[in-house]
Enzyme design. Sequence first.
Site, mmCIF file in Angstrom:
data_model
loop_
_atom_site.group_PDB
_atom_site.id
_atom_site.type_symbol
_atom_site.label_atom_id
_atom_site.label_comp_id
_atom_site.label_asym_id
_atom_site.label_seq_id
_atom_site.Cartn_x
_atom_site.Cartn_y
_atom_site.Cartn_z
ATOM 1 C CE LYS A 42 -3.744 -2.090 2.837
ATOM 2 N NZ LYS A 42 -4.314 -2.019 4.140
ATOM 3 C CG ASP A 101 14.156 -1.126 6.054
ATOM 4 O OD1 ASP A 101 15.472 -0.989 6.140
ATOM 5 O OD2 ASP A 101 13.496 -1.546 7.066
ATOM 6 C CG PHE A 150 9.792 3.130 11.353
ATOM 7 C CD1 PHE A 150 9.840 1.912 10.620
ATOM 8 C CD2 PHE A 150 8.407 3.683 11.756
ATOM 9 C CE1 PHE A 150 8.457 1.454 10.152
ATOM 10 C CE2 PHE A 150 7.062 3.337 11.503
ATOM 11 C CZ PHE A 150 7.134 2.111 10.715
ATOM 12 C CG ASP A 157 1.590 1.468 7.775
ATOM 13 O OD1 ASP A 157 2.614 1.128 7.086
ATOM 14 O OD2 ASP A 157 0.989 0.720 8.368
ATOM 15 N NE ARG A 163 -1.196 2.369 4.777
ATOM 16 C CZ ARG A 163 -0.375 1.520 4.560
ATOM 17 N NH1 ARG A 163 0.859 2.095 3.835
ATOM 18 N NH2 ARG A 163 -0.337 0.542 5.049
HETATM 19 P P1 5GP Z 1 12.377 -4.299 2.803
HETATM 20 O O1 5GP Z 1 11.934 -5.277 2.043
HETATM 21 O O2 5GP Z 1 13.441 -3.170 1.819
HETATM 22 O O3 5GP Z 1 13.152 -4.288 4.054
HETATM 23 O O4 5GP Z 1 11.098 -3.241 3.224
HETATM 24 C C1 5GP Z 1 10.333 -2.760 2.051
HETATM 25 C C2 5GP Z 1 9.161 -2.352 3.115
HETATM 26 O O5 5GP Z 1 9.243 -2.019 4.135
HETATM 27 C C3 5GP Z 1 8.317 -1.055 2.437
HETATM 28 O O6 5GP Z 1 7.811 -1.086 1.084
HETATM 29 C C4 5GP Z 1 7.794 -0.310 3.531
HETATM 30 O O7 5GP Z 1 6.254 -0.859 3.320
HETATM 31 C C5 5GP Z 1 8.197 -1.235 4.855
HETATM 32 N N1 5GP Z 1 9.094 -0.073 5.316
HETATM 33 C C6 5GP Z 1 10.710 -0.099 5.386
HETATM 34 N N2 5GP Z 1 10.977 0.911 6.141
HETATM 35 C C7 5GP Z 1 10.023 1.592 6.544
HETATM 36 C C8 5GP Z 1 9.806 2.695 7.251
HETATM 37 O O8 5GP Z 1 10.781 3.517 7.642
HETATM 38 N N3 5GP Z 1 8.695 2.968 7.845
HETATM 39 C C9 5GP Z 1 7.634 2.627 7.185
HETATM 40 N N4 5GP Z 1 6.350 2.824 7.544
HETATM 41 N N5 5GP Z 1 7.603 1.567 6.538
HETATM 42 C C10 5GP Z 1 9.035 0.913 6.328
#
Ligand code: 5GP
Length: 175
Positions: A42, A101, A150, A157, A163
Amino acid sequence: METMKLSTYISEADIQKKVKDLGQTLSQKLKGRDVVAICVLKGSFVFFSDLIRSMDMDLQVEFFGVSSYQGTTSSGEVKVTLDLTHPIEGKDVILVEDIVDTGLTMNYLKNALLSRMPRSLTTVALLEKPEALKVPCELDYVGFKIPNDFVVGYGLDYQGHYRNLPYIAQVQNFN
Ligand code: 5GP
């Protein structure tokens, strides 16, 4: 949910300027091509809707739902919650993510889309946390590189909240 203290991390004005620049760059690169922009649900929906409206060209849109996150740390597991509705074979695809991330979700998405034989795949993320990467993850365009914090807002969110903030914020206290 108890009200949390938010501090501005990236202002609305800075985001809007960056999104316009990205939109122009993408238009210059892909104008005249058969483009499908994919919104990763989302978290990307706000960035996505601003980005495609800043692109001076016709394109089609698709939505890809994945869930990979619980609380404030990545689970590393990617679950598809909504698939594309049309084939992307032969199309020039723009994959639009909110934030990279660990890189696990983006890598999963890239592989999943490349297996469907698009003509090209361009990756765009509004935010990237280079220090948090667990796997190598090359991106074509990144709005802002940020430390391993974060953040919420502008589509992102915390437990389903925040959001709709028009800016990116940091939540001061988690309970
Ligand atoms: P990854 O697979 O790269 O670890 O994570 C990607 C997903 O994790 C992003 O699409 C997002 O939904 C969530 N995410 C990663 N870091 C953050 C953050 O700092 N805040 C929020 N709200 N979601 C995050």
